[in-house]
Design an enzyme around this catalytic site. Structure first.
Site, short mmCIF file in Angstrom:
data_model
loop_
_atom_site.label_atom_id
_atom_site.label_comp_id
_atom_site.label_asym_id
_atom_site.label_seq_id
_atom_site.Cartn_x
_atom_site.Cartn_y
_atom_site.Cartn_z
CG HIS A 144 44.44 39.69 33.38
ND1 HIS A 144 43.93 40.56 34.33
CD2 HIS A 144 45.31 40.43 32.64
CE1 HIS A 144 44.46 41.76 34.17
NE2 HIS A 144 45.29 41.72 33.15
CB CYS A 173 52.68 17.93 33.66
SG CYS A 173 52.71 17.66 31.89
CB CYS A 175 56.46 15.83 31.40
SG CYS A 175 56.48 17.43 32.25
N GLY A 212 32.86 47.31 35.28
CA GLY A 212 33.26 46.57 36.48
C GLY A 212 34.75 46.39 36.67
CB THR A 213 37.80 47.09 35.30
OG1 THR A 213 39.19 47.10 35.67
CG2 THR A 213 37.56 48.15 34.23
CB SER A 214 39.69 49.07 40.16
OG SER A 214 40.72 48.19 39.74
CG ASN A 238 32.87 50.69 38.63
OD1 ASN A 238 32.46 50.63 39.79
ND2 ASN A 238 34.06 50.25 38.27
CB ALA A 256 27.71 44.89 35.49
N1 APR Z 1 28.87 46.05 38.72
C1 APR Z 1 29.87 46.76 38.14
N2 APR Z 1 31.01 47.07 38.76
C2 APR Z 1 31.16 46.65 40.02
C3 APR Z 1 30.18 45.92 40.70
C4 APR Z 1 28.99 45.62 39.99
N3 APR Z 1 28.00 44.92 40.54
N4 APR Z 1 30.64 45.64 41.95
C5 APR Z 1 31.86 46.19 42.04
N5 APR Z 1 32.17 46.81 40.90
C6 APR Z 1 33.40 47.52 40.54
C7 APR Z 1 34.14 48.15 41.68
O1 APR Z 1 33.61 49.45 41.96
C8 APR Z 1 35.57 48.20 41.16
O2 APR Z 1 35.80 49.40 40.45
O3 APR Z 1 34.30 46.56 40.01
C9 APR Z 1 35.62 47.03 40.18
C10 APR Z 1 36.47 45.85 40.65
O4 APR Z 1 37.80 46.25 40.69
P1 APR Z 1 38.98 45.23 41.03
O5 APR Z 1 38.60 44.44 42.23
O6 APR Z 1 40.24 46.01 41.08
O7 APR Z 1 38.96 44.21 39.78
P2 APR Z 1 39.66 44.38 38.36
O8 APR Z 1 39.60 45.78 37.89
O9 APR Z 1 39.06 43.33 37.49
O10 APR Z 1 41.15 44.01 38.68
C11 APR Z 1 42.08 43.93 37.63
O11 APR Z 1 43.67 42.93 39.08
O12 APR Z 1 44.38 41.42 40.74
C12 APR Z 1 44.19 41.65 39.42
O13 APR Z 1 44.36 40.06 37.76
C13 APR Z 1 43.43 40.62 38.64
O14 APR Z 1 42.21 40.89 36.56
C14 APR Z 1 42.40 41.42 37.87
C15 APR Z 1 43.03 42.80 37.83
#
Ligand code: APR
Length: 264
Positions: A144, A173, A175, A212-214, A238, A256
């Protein structure tokens, strides 16, 4: 056997490891995630200071709500930038200042160590904050983009600028063109070469960690499915359940920075 012990065994016996991280890995560094309670897409607050600059703060400080209830479409799309580049830049400028004050946490450090001891290792991150670089990760694919990179909308020149706050918004920039943040917005393609390497690493991995991603934003979240379909053991780290929790081999409900040091 403890969850940490199981994962440690999988880590030790994996011929190749790929990792996908999201905003959650930086949460314990003090950087807000996007979709949690208090996340950037839920609770964005800002105030206009006496100097006229926008100062965005978190929920605790209860400032006036300039960006409150903003959706991704209002801030993180090419259309939003075309409509009001200064407004979009103010948001990124605030995020840069928050990130500049943050330090990599034990989770980032553990992944950098894992890289050093694993011959075939790739870290794919959706994060633009640069904390993996600062922790020492090098086999890193930023699908990203990077919030510290600026790209000219006219000539395409890219440059790094590490100042937490830019003196002029939108930055310009040489330019004469307006620069944009070097990140991937909703509706934009991922950088093709980086994405293709990310797909290769997911399909070749013996062990795939999703941290740590949704797992809601595609195509990045598709890497979890690709890894699983290609035969990897998949481990999720997560504290909350996600749409991929049901398909992974182990869903470790822990933050994490607590979990990752235990798998080394
Ligand atoms: N350790 C691990 N996971 C965690 C922690 C932690 N301490 N705290 C929160 N989380 C989890 C949450 O439970 C959630 O599932 O991290 C996740 C965060 O999710 P999002 O906020 O949706 O972030 P992400 O998945 O990175 O989003 C993806 O969306 O807006 C865009 O471009 C942006 O790259 C990003 C993309």
């Amino acid at each position: 056997m403890t969850s940490a012990g199981t994962i440690r065994d999988w880590v030790a016996s994996a011929h190749s490891i790929a990792v996908l991280t999201g905003a959650g890995i930086s949460a314990e560094s003090g950087i807000p995630t996007f979709r949690d309670a208090g996340g950037l897409w839920k609770n964005f607050r800002a105030e206009r200071t006496a100097r006229g600059a926008h100062q965005v703060t978190d929920e605790q400080s209860r400032p006036a709500a300039l960006y409150a209830n903003m959706t991704p479409e209002q801030l993180a799309t090419p259309q939003a930038f075309a409509r009001d580049p200064k407004f979009v830049w103010e948001w990124y400028d605030w995020r840069r200042s928050v990130i500049a004050q943050a330090e990599p946490n034990a989770g980032h450090m553990a992944l950098a160590q894992l890289e050093k001891r694993t011959a075939d290792f790739t870290l794919v991150t959706q994060n633009v904050d640069g904390l993996h670089d600062r922790a020492g990760s090098t086999r890193l694919l930023k699908v990203h983009g990077d919030i510290w990179t600026l790209r000219c909308t006219l000539c395409g020149r890219e440059r790094q600028d590490l100042r937490p706050n830019l003196p002029e918004l939108p930055p310009q920039c040489h330019c004469g063109g307006i620069e944009r943040p070097g990140v991937v917005w909703f509706g934009e393609n991922l950088p093709p070469e980086i994405w293709s390497q990310a797909e290769q690493s997911a399909s070749a991995a013996g062990l795939f960690l999703v941290v740590g991603t949704s797992a809601l934003v595609y195509p990045a979240a598709g890497l979890v499915h690709l890894a699983k379909a290609s035969g990897a053991k998949v481990v999720e780290v997560n504290p909350a359940e996600t749409p991929v929790s049901g398909m992974v081999d182990f869903s470790w409900r822990a933050p994490a920075a607590e979990a990752l040091p235990q798998i080394l």
